[in-house]
Design an enzyme around this catalytic site. Sequence first.
Site, PDB file in Angstrom:
ATOM      1  N   LYS A 156      23.151  25.282   7.963  1.00  0.00           N
ATOM      2  CA  LYS A 156      22.469  25.369   6.666  1.00  0.00           C
ATOM      3  C   LYS A 156      22.401  26.834   6.209  1.00  0.00           C
ATOM      4  CE  LYS A 156      18.110  25.586   5.710  1.00  0.00           C
ATOM      5  NZ  LYS A 156      16.660  25.376   5.687  1.00  0.00           N
ATOM      6  N   ASP A 175      19.639  20.825   3.187  1.00  0.00           N
ATOM      7  CA  ASP A 175      18.238  21.085   3.515  1.00  0.00           C
ATOM      8  C   ASP A 175      17.472  19.779   3.293  1.00  0.00           C
ATOM      9  OD1 ASP A 175      17.985  20.777   0.792  1.00  0.00           O
ATOM     10  OD2 ASP A 175      16.812  22.593   0.478  1.00  0.00           O
TER      11      ASP A 175
END
Length: 247
Positions: A156, A175
């Site tokens: 991420k 996310d």
Amino acid sequence: MAAKSKKKPAAKKKPASAKPRAAKAAKADKQRGAAGTAPKRVAAILAKLDEAYPNATCELKHENAFQLLISTILSAQCTDVRVNQVAETLYKKYPNPEAFAYATPSELEQEIRPTGFFRNKTKSVIGASKAIIETFGGQVPRTMEEILTLPGVARKTGNVVLGTAYGIASGIVVDTHVQRLSNRLDLTRNEDPKKIEQDLIQIIPREKWIQFSHQIIWHGRRVCQARKPKCVECNLESLCYSKDKTV
Ligand code: SF4
């Protein structure tokens, strides 16, 4: 005289459906038990996102790739607003990787405390800064493979930094917002971020990967919120058949 055959009244023509084809394709996908990933439906979702959020971008304030890396590490389990508040003074005191690498851990812990998980984050920030100096000549690396070697950096964070700071599309940021919305929009049926990312990169054209991440995050923050999605305000409503819909 032959009896007149009774003609059945012509069946009334159904009015043309107002639903766009993409929505019909999605319905068909749903009936077949597959995710709603028909190319036309995905294209329609992307077009609606472009319409709603033409200028979506990362909301973590930063002046360079290194600051974005540190802010992204700090943003785990924390809002961007809070991180930006902390970052404002932090980057004045620690202007470069050297300053963070040789920071006093107990001091840094207190400075980033408002972002939560401050002990682990301190270790990651100091560790990543040292690795950047020792292994990468003071520069945040430009490949996913290299950036993943930094302490505290997972896909991420790698995608945020490579995409936003360098414009390199190496994947899609997954996310909490992307995770929730990808499921609500039936672009995936997975819950694991790594699998979601793999699903999304199969159906989203590469040139849209960076912008798609920003747009979905914006939509998740502003409209498709976790507890009470504002479906009446949502321009994706006609394409969405989530069980969480509020209209
Ligand atoms: S219609 Fe509602 S649930 Fe669907 S994407 Fe829009 S806000 Fe989210």
